[in-house]
Design a protein around this motif. Structure first.
Motif, PDB file in Angstrom:
ATOM      1  N   MET A   1      -5.303 -44.799 -70.547  1.00 48.66           N
ATOM      2  CA  MET A   1      -3.854 -44.616 -70.949  1.00 48.66           C
ATOM      3  C   MET A   1      -3.646 -43.417 -71.407  1.00 48.66           C
ATOM      4  N   THR A   2      -2.097 -42.902 -71.348  1.00 49.75           N
ATOM      5  CA  THR A   2      -2.066 -41.342 -71.769  1.00 49.75           C
ATOM      6  C   THR A   2      -1.662 -41.539 -73.252  1.00 49.75           C
ATOM      7  N   LEU A   3      -1.771 -40.356 -73.684  1.00 48.09           N
ATOM      8  CA  LEU A   3      -1.229 -40.140 -75.081  1.00 48.09           C
ATOM      9  C   LEU A   3       0.091 -40.733 -75.466  1.00 48.09           C
ATOM     10  N   LYS A   4       0.860 -40.672 -74.747  1.00 48.67           N
ATOM     11  CA  LYS A   4       2.429 -41.169 -75.008  1.00 48.67           C
ATOM     12  C   LYS A   4       2.335 -42.924 -74.713  1.00 48.67           C
ATOM     13  N   GLU A   5       1.313 -43.433 -74.054  1.00 51.78           N
ATOM     14  CA  GLU A   5       1.373 -44.674 -74.099  1.00 51.78           C
ATOM     15  C   GLU A   5       0.594 -45.269 -75.188  1.00 51.78           C
ATOM     16  N   PHE A   6      -0.478 -44.354 -75.844  1.00 51.63           N
ATOM     17  CA  PHE A   6      -1.155 -44.425 -76.989  1.00 51.63           C
ATOM     18  C   PHE A   6      -0.146 -44.710 -78.304  1.00 51.63           C
ATOM     19  N   ILE A   7       0.641 -43.791 -78.096  1.00 53.35           N
ATOM     20  CA  ILE A   7       1.712 -43.666 -79.479  1.00 53.35           C
ATOM     21  C   ILE A   7       2.536 -44.922 -79.447  1.00 53.35           C
ATOM     22  N   ASN A   8       3.000 -45.160 -78.289  1.00 50.08           N
ATOM     23  CA  ASN A   8       4.234 -46.194 -78.392  1.00 50.08           C
ATOM     24  C   ASN A   8       3.558 -47.626 -78.599  1.00 50.08           C
ATOM     25  N   ASN A   9       2.264 -47.709 -78.407  1.00 49.29           N
ATOM     26  CA  ASN A   9       1.579 -48.936 -78.624  1.00 49.29           C
ATOM     27  C   ASN A   9       1.600 -49.437 -80.109  1.00 49.29           C
ATOM     28  N   THR A  10       1.633 -48.503 -80.852  1.00 51.04           N
ATOM     29  CA  THR A  10       1.595 -48.613 -82.335  1.00 51.04           C
ATOM     30  C   THR A  10       2.947 -48.180 -83.184  1.00 51.04           C
ATOM     31  N   GLU A  11       3.569 -48.989 -83.565  1.00 50.92           N
ATOM     32  CA  GLU A  11       4.893 -48.718 -84.127  1.00 50.92           C
ATOM     33  C   GLU A  11       4.904 -47.772 -85.455  1.00 50.92           C
ATOM     34  N   PRO A  12       3.967 -47.947 -86.289  1.00 48.81           N
ATOM     35  CA  PRO A  12       3.996 -46.580 -87.354  1.00 48.81           C
ATOM     36  C   PRO A  12       3.492 -45.404 -86.838  1.00 48.81           C
ATOM     37  N   LEU A  13       2.623 -45.525 -85.926  1.00 45.21           N
ATOM     38  CA  LEU A  13       2.157 -43.878 -85.070  1.00 45.21           C
ATOM     39  C   LEU A  13       3.613 -43.339 -84.511  1.00 45.21           C
ATOM     40  N   LYS A  14       4.020 -44.311 -83.806  1.00 43.74           N
ATOM     41  CA  LYS A  14       5.288 -43.824 -83.209  1.00 43.74           C
ATOM     42  C   LYS A  14       6.290 -43.133 -84.059  1.00 43.74           C
ATOM     43  N   LYS A  15       6.637 -43.919 -85.221  1.00 45.23           N
ATOM     44  CA  LYS A  15       7.740 -43.381 -86.171  1.00 45.23           C
ATOM     45  C   LYS A  15       6.974 -42.195 -86.840  1.00 45.23           C
ATOM     46  N   LEU A  16       5.684 -42.039 -87.008  1.00 46.97           N
ATOM     47  CA  LEU A  16       5.135 -40.878 -87.598  1.00 46.97           C
ATOM     48  C   LEU A  16       5.559 -39.630 -86.644  1.00 46.97           C
ATOM     49  N   VAL A  17       5.292 -39.863 -85.381  1.00 40.85           N
ATOM     50  CA  VAL A  17       5.405 -38.676 -84.289  1.00 40.85           C
ATOM     51  C   VAL A  17       6.835 -38.514 -84.154  1.00 40.85           C
ATOM     52  N   GLN A  18       7.776 -39.260 -84.257  1.00 38.05           N
ATOM     53  CA  GLN A  18       9.279 -39.147 -84.468  1.00 38.05           C
ATOM     54  C   GLN A  18       9.823 -38.190 -85.428  1.00 38.05           C
ATOM     55  N   LYS A  19       9.092 -38.705 -86.590  1.00 40.38           N
ATOM     56  CA  LYS A  19       9.318 -37.835 -87.777  1.00 40.38           C
ATOM     57  C   LYS A  19       9.142 -36.243 -87.626  1.00 40.38           C
ATOM     58  N   TYR A  20       8.117 -36.027 -86.648  1.00 44.76           N
ATOM     59  CA  TYR A  20       7.680 -34.618 -86.436  1.00 44.76           C
ATOM     60  C   TYR A  20       8.345 -34.223 -85.072  1.00 44.76           C
ATOM     61  N   ASP A  21       9.546 -34.514 -84.763  1.00 45.63           N
ATOM     62  CA  ASP A  21      10.307 -34.386 -83.501  1.00 45.63           C
ATOM     63  C   ASP A  21       9.404 -34.441 -82.146  1.00 45.63           C
ATOM     64  N   GLN A  22       8.646 -35.433 -82.123  1.00 45.86           N
ATOM     65  CA  GLN A  22       7.595 -35.830 -81.066  1.00 45.86           C
ATOM     66  C   GLN A  22       6.679 -34.725 -80.712  1.00 45.86           C
TER      67      GLN A  22
END
Length: 305
Positions: A1-22
């Motif tokens: 899986m890509t890094l993007k797919e890995f992040i999107n699979n986990t909601e808390p991780l997705k929100k964390l990355v969004q907090k840092y403007d992706q």
């Protein structure tokens, strides 16, 4: 899986990355020889830094002498071939007389230049002057393979030349002395430049041979033709090359001829210059390649190969 797919699979991780403007990156510390993952991180850091600088309110932004503003009288939509200005970036190893060549182009002693095999330039510096009726700016860069600087810091500083010469350089001048023994080490330089700035960069590049006074009656054309490695270097830059004698500072013909070759190159490129967008496209392409390689390694591990 890509890094993007890995992040999107986990909601808390997705929100964390969004907090840092992706802004995120991935490392494989088991493959320390894989330098591209380091280069990608440095490019992301550099991009973030300049985005922040440009996004600050003008009243609170401290003046940065390395971030020259675009002259107000230049329309960004005007074809670059019709403009009288030229922006040049100098690239090369130690001892190739980059700073001296910058002084020769500008017709003034703007850069510190001494006879030495070690590096004098440790960070990008820019200078400008009126040359044959046109405004010319030159960016001098630290030398490739500088042993006094960490590789990561060196590459970041060289990449910064694009932003210093914004909205983008008209020409990258890749320099070699005519008396240098051209080994595989030197042949790596165009590939390193491509890795930093993308494949498009060589369309905006010219090989400049220095120490022209050492040719001793042999033309630079003959020198290139007789040396297959030299010929290969020149061919990578569209067959474009020039020679300088930095000791003949009063010879303005050699400078005017270089500017004419830059003009011809610009016309061949459709009247444009290397842009920050090309730099971003190259960065994005390298990121996609990295994600594909990570996906391939993941699939190979899953199959148990």
């Amino acid at each position: 899986m890509t890094l993007k797919e890995f992040i999107n699979n986990t909601e808390p991780l997705k929100k964390l990355v969004q907090k840092y403007d992706q802004r995120c990156h991935v490392f494989n510390n088991k493959n320390r020889g894989h330098t591209e993952q380091v280069q990608m991180l440095l490019i992301k850091i550099l991009k973030t830094y300049f985005d922040i600088q440009e996004g600050k309110v003008a009243e609170t932004l401290k003046p940065n002498p390395l971030m020259r503003k675009i002259p107000k009288d230049i329309n960004p939509d005007t074809p670059v071939s019709s403009l009288s200005s030229r922006r040049i970036v100098l690239l090369g190893k130690s001892g190739v007389e980059k700073s001296a060549a910058g002084n020769t182009i500008l017709g003034q002693r703007k850069f510190r230049s001494v006879m030495s095999t070690s590096s004098v330039t440790c960070e990008c510096s820019d200078a400008h002057a009126t040359v044959s009726g046109r405004s010319v700016s030159v960016v001098d860069t630290p030398p490739f393979f500088d042993t006094h600087m960490k590789h990561e810091k060196l590459m970041m500083e060289i990449m910064r030349s694009v932003y210093i010469s914004r909205p983008g350089p008209h020409a990258f001048i890749i320099m070699f002395p005519v008396n240098m023994r051209f080994t595989e080490h030197e042949q790596q330089i165009p590939q390193m430049i491509e890795m930093l700035f993308g494949e498009e960069v060589l369309k905006y590049s010219i090989i400049l041979f220095t120490h022209g006074d050492l040719l001793e009656g042999v033309s630079v054309e003959e020198l290139v033709e007789k040396n297959c490695r030299l010929r290969d270097l020149v061919q990578q830059c569209g067959g474009r090359f020039h020679v300088f004698n930095n000791r003949d500072v009063n010879n303005r013909d050699q400078v005017n001829d270089l500017l004419k070759k830059i003009d011809t190159m610009i016309e061949q490129n459709g009247g444009g210059h290397y842009s920050n967008q090309m730099f971003e496209d190259a960065r994005r392409f390298r990121q996609e390649e990295e994600e594909q390689r990570e996906r391939g390694r993941g699939e190979k591990t899953t199959r148990g190969d």
